[in-house]
Every structure is written in C-alpha cells, then in structure tokens.
Scaffold this motif. Structure first.
Motif, PDB file in Angstrom:
ATOM      1  N   LEU A  16       0.820  -1.214   0.000  1.00 31.08           N
ATOM      2  CA  LEU A  16       0.000   0.000   0.000  1.00 31.08           C
ATOM      3  C   LEU A  16       0.856   1.266   0.000  1.00 31.08           C
ATOM      4  O   LEU A  16       0.453   2.289  -0.541  1.00 31.08           O
ATOM      5  CB  LEU A  16      -0.930   0.006   1.218  1.00 31.08           C
ATOM      6  CG  LEU A  16      -2.037  -1.063   1.215  1.00 31.08           C
ATOM      7  CD1 LEU A  16      -2.721  -1.104   2.574  1.00 31.08           C
ATOM      8  CD2 LEU A  16      -3.043  -0.780   0.114  1.00 31.08           C
TER       9      LEU A  16
ATOM     10  N   THR B 189       1.418   2.801  -3.345  1.00 39.28           N
ATOM     11  CA  THR B 189       0.218   3.228  -4.061  1.00 39.28           C
ATOM     12  C   THR B 189      -0.025   4.702  -3.786  1.00 39.28           C
ATOM     13  O   THR B 189       0.155   5.170  -2.663  1.00 39.28           O
ATOM     14  CB  THR B 189      -1.010   2.418  -3.602  1.00 39.28           C
ATOM     15  OG1 THR B 189      -0.713   1.022  -3.704  1.00 39.28           O
ATOM     16  CG2 THR B 189      -2.225   2.733  -4.450  1.00 39.28           C
TER      17      THR B 189
ATOM     18  N   VAL C 214      -5.420  -1.351 -10.139  1.00 36.02           N
ATOM     19  CA  VAL C 214      -4.771  -2.348  -9.288  1.00 36.02           C
ATOM     20  C   VAL C 214      -5.463  -3.685  -9.533  1.00 36.02           C
ATOM     21  O   VAL C 214      -6.658  -3.838  -9.257  1.00 36.02           O
ATOM     22  CB  VAL C 214      -4.868  -1.978  -7.795  1.00 36.02           C
ATOM     23  CG1 VAL C 214      -4.149  -3.026  -6.943  1.00 36.02           C
ATOM     24  CG2 VAL C 214      -4.286  -0.596  -7.545  1.00 36.02           C
TER      25      VAL C 214
ATOM     26  N   LEU D  70      -6.810   0.769  -0.493  1.00 36.40           N
ATOM     27  CA  LEU D  70      -6.268   1.250  -1.767  1.00 36.40           C
ATOM     28  C   LEU D  70      -6.882   2.589  -2.152  1.00 36.40           C
ATOM     29  O   LEU D  70      -6.190   3.484  -2.641  1.00 36.40           O
ATOM     30  CB  LEU D  70      -6.520   0.213  -2.863  1.00 36.40           C
ATOM     31  CG  LEU D  70      -5.624  -1.027  -2.816  1.00 36.40           C
ATOM     32  CD1 LEU D  70      -6.190  -2.126  -3.715  1.00 36.40           C
ATOM     33  CD2 LEU D  70      -4.202  -0.673  -3.242  1.00 36.40           C
TER      34      LEU D  70
ATOM     35  N   ALA E 155      -5.567   5.043  -5.121  1.00 34.40           N
ATOM     36  CA  ALA E 155      -5.866   4.246  -6.312  1.00 34.40           C
ATOM     37  C   ALA E 155      -7.267   4.557  -6.829  1.00 34.40           C
ATOM     38  O   ALA E 155      -8.181   4.866  -6.055  1.00 34.40           O
ATOM     39  CB  ALA E 155      -5.734   2.761  -6.009  1.00 34.40           C
TER      40      ALA E 155
END
Length: 460
Positions: free
Chosen positions: A395, A398, A405, A420, A425
């Motif tokens: 994570l 990200t 993803v 996420l 994301a």
C-alpha cells in the motif's frame, strides 16, 4: 493495396466540419498533411453548434449506424487507416488489427444507453431541462448543455479515438480532435464513415480532426481560448499535459485523462500449487502486456506475497506468458525496449542476487525480481516483481498516480479496496481483467460525460 500503403510518405487527410480535406503541404518526417486553415477549425459563439438541438435518440441512431458500417467497412476507410498505421504507427500489426475489430461494438445502442444513464443519470438532461423543487419550495431547472471541446487524443490504442467521438456526439457539442502522431488515421476513418451514414448531418458537421505538432504556439495560442472553446480534453503523457495546461484559465477548463501507473497485488494463495502459480502468471501477463504495455492500465509493478524462491518460480512463468500473442499483445519481436530501460537492466544484471532479470530485450517480455521497486519506469513489456510479506506492505507504493490495481485472488479485493482507495488508487479489478471498463462508470476517477457537458441552471 490502399493508396496510402503504396506511397513513399503517408499522407494524412483532415476532416473539417464534416468535409474531408486532403493535401500534402505540411511535412512532418514520415507523413504529410493539408495546409491547416485555422479559421475553419472554430465554430463561432454567435450561433449554436450544429447539433445543439438534435434529439439524443437521433444522435444514437447515427452512432449505431456508424458502428454497423465500421463492421463491414464497405468503403475501405478502416482498411486504409490500418494500412497507413502499420507503416507509420507504433502498434504491432496483429495488435492493431484486433484493436480495429473491437471498434464497432463500442457503438452498440445498449452501450450508448448504459453510458448516458451511468454517467449522467438519464437521457432527459441532454434534451431538455429537469425541474427540481428544493425544501423551501423554490423551483429550479437545470440541464447538461452541449459543450465546445478540443480533444488532444492519445495514440496508444485506437479505442481512444472511438470513445472520444462517441462522447463528443452524445454531448451534442462541437469537437475539434487533435490527431496524435502515433495514430493519425483512426479518428478520421471513423468520421468519414459517419459522414457516409449521415452526409451533412448536424452531428457530422460538429466534428473536425486535424494534426498539428503539439506545442506549436502559432496554432495553440489562437485555438485554445475561451472565445472559441469551453474545455480542453487532454489524453497523453506528461509532456502533452504540461503543454496543454499553460492555456487553461477562467472560462477554459482542463479535463485530463492524465498518465498513470498500474500495479498488481498477488496474494499467497497463488503459491499454493504450481497450477495456482501458472494461473496467476497468465493473468498477470495479460494485465502487463495491454497494447504491448503502452496503456495506462498495463501493470508495471507486481507485488507478490511470497518468498524469494516462490517468486522466482512465478517470474519464470510470467516471463514465458508475456511472450505469447494475445488480444492486445504481440508475440514478440516488434516491441522496442527503450534505451534507458536497457541501460538499467544491464546495471541490475551486475547486482545479482539482489536483483534477478528474466528474459532478454527481444520484445518477448522482461521480468525483474527484487525486494524493493526499481527506481525507473518499466516499459517495453518490462515488469518489476517485488516480494512483500503482506499485500498491506504494498500500500505504501500506491498513490494518486496509481490507476488500476489488479488483485489475485478476487476474494482479497474486499479487504484491500478501502485501503487502496485511501492511498489514492482509482480502479480495482480482479487480476487479468484490467482491459475494459470506464464506460458508464467512473474513468480516471470521474464521470467523463458529466465533466464534458456545461451544467446550466434556470432558477426561480
């Protein structure tokens, strides 16, 4: 053989307000274009755009008929575009052929209706005013008004041209498409087909598609102004967006499909058996090789919940799978590995066992195994597999620059999706399903049709 395919230098036609324009006065290395008549590229604000008052049902009829004609291509416009793209474009010929075969379904009525319903909440807003009454009893009306748009297209996949034309037509505004140097022909072929379906129709006259060199101030300083257009719809890399942003200001808005990086997260379940490793490797290869890794949705970093020994078995299978020909991937030999990636790979090979490299620079796929992500951008069908003790450890890699993803197995998505999303994301899919999406649901974190139209209110 088409006229373009037999020419020493490809000639790029323009399409201006419903009419095809040909010529070779503009020269840009491998191709020529007609002289750019800038005055012809604007629709004056003193009058509504040609299709502003066209019923949406009529617009959809034209789009559906265009898709049906693209399917058979009786005039050979797509075939001609394909021949030219093979000569001067970047995509492998097999990938390009299959990509063109995927264009007609985008124009199917059920997808158009789903798009409008999902992104605007109803077709009525495009044709008329919706009345609402607030808690005080005050009546107001609002509608999605047709916009005036400049589209700076990306050429990494032909579908970009198709979906831009579809969105432009559905919003009933005027649309100037700037052709990208790596796809000079797809948009014009679609518009020529539309012009055969509905010659002289207001929707057809609402489109122009031309090429100018990005950053050419003699063109952009004149065109990219609120006196002519409402919004700049920009696809493409960082350079293209940086150039576009200098023109954004009050009355002229940027709608950016900006460059992103996509990743994969592969759980320990993939290493339960050799069959599970093979399944995950195939899905990971599909996601990493989308349009030979030229798409933002193509995975470049893959975090695996595995020991180094388990990861090595996965990397061997992944590299073998990346060399297979698929819907959006070539089988190898046509993909160019950038010089900067080649230099980095040579350095990494000298650092074994801290880094392991699987494959060669032959276009069949390269896999780099490491304990931390490499500090360069993998490209040319290159993937960095990173071992982690837990997918939660991935994570921290990200961010808001992370687009898609892909997660294996699918059952792990529910526990990860909130984390996420909090990390930045935009899109979470099952590993192997990164291709597609974005029609009728958010694309790059927003609803495109909602952003493209002008929202106007009539209050009281």
């Amino acid at each position: 053989m088409s006229e373009l395919a037999g020419a020493a230098v490809a000639n790029v036609p323009h399409f201006i307000q419903g009419e095809l324009v040909v010529g070779d006065d503009g020269r840009f290395g491998r191709f020529t274009t007609p002289t750019l008549a800038i005055d012809a590229l604007v629709w004056p604000r003193s009058a509504p755009g040609p299709a502003f008052c066209t019923p949406l049902a009529e617009v959809m009829d034209i789009l559906v008929a265009t898709g049906e004609r693209l399917q058979t291509d009786p005039s050979g416009f797509l075939a001609e575009a394909y021949d030219a793209m093979v000569r001067v474009g970047d995509l492998d010929s097999g990938v390009l052929k299959r990509a063109y075969q995927q264009l007609p379904p985008l124009f199917a009525r059920e997808w158009l209706e789903f798009l409008v319903q999902g992104e605007l909440g109803g077709a009525d807003l495009l044709d008329d005013w919706r009345e609402v009454i607030d808690p005080s009893g005050r009546r107001s009306r609002y509608r999605a008004f047709p916009p005036r748009l400049v589209h700076v297209l990306a050429g990494n996949a032909p579908g970009v041209a198709a979906i831009s034309i579809i969105r432009g037509a559905l919003t009933k505004g005027v649309n100037l498409l700037k052709l990208p140097s790596n796809d000079l022909f797809t948009a014009t072929a679609i518009l020529r087909t539309m012009a055969e379906v509905a010659p002289g129709h207001p929707v057809v006259r609402s489109f122009s598609a031309v090429y100018w060199k990005g950053g050419d101030e003699t063109v952009e300083k004149f065109l990219l102004r609120p006196i002519f257009f409402d919004k700049l719809v920009a696809w493409g890399g960082e350079g293209a967006l940086r150039s576009a942003k200098q023109y954004v200001g009050p009355g002229f808005e940027l709608v950016a499909f900006d460059p992103k990086t996509s990743i994969s997260m592969i759980g320990r379940e993939a290493f339960a058996s050799r069959e599970a490793i093979a399944e995950a490797a195939e899905a990971a290869a599909i996601d990493s090789c989308l349009y030979d890794q030229s798409a933002c949705t193509a995975s470049r970093f893959q975090f695996v919940e595995a020991s180094m020994e388990e990861a090595e078995a996965f990397c061997e299978m992944l590299q073998a799978e990346m060399g297979k020909e698929r819907l959006t991937a070539s089988g190898g030999g046509t993909v160019h590995v950038p010089a900067e990636v080649r230099e980095e790979l040579q350095s990494l090979r000298d650092l074994e066992p801290f880094y392991r490299v699987f494959g060669d620079c032959d276009g069949k796929g390269l896999v780099i195994l490491s304990e931390d992500p490499v500090d360069f951008h993998p490209a040319g069908k290159t993937v960095n597999v990173v071992t982690v003790a837990s997918l939660d450890d991935a994570l921290r890699f990200t961010s808001v620059a992370t687009q898609t993803v892909g997660i294996y197995p699918a059952e792990r998505k529910e526990a990860l999706r909130e984390k996420l999303a909090a990390a930045g994301a935009q899109r979470i899919v099952t590993l192997g399903a990164a291709l597609g999406g974005g029609v009728g649901i958010p694309h790059d974190g927003f609803f495109p049709l909602h952003r493209l139209v002008r929202w106007v209110t009539d209050e009281g």
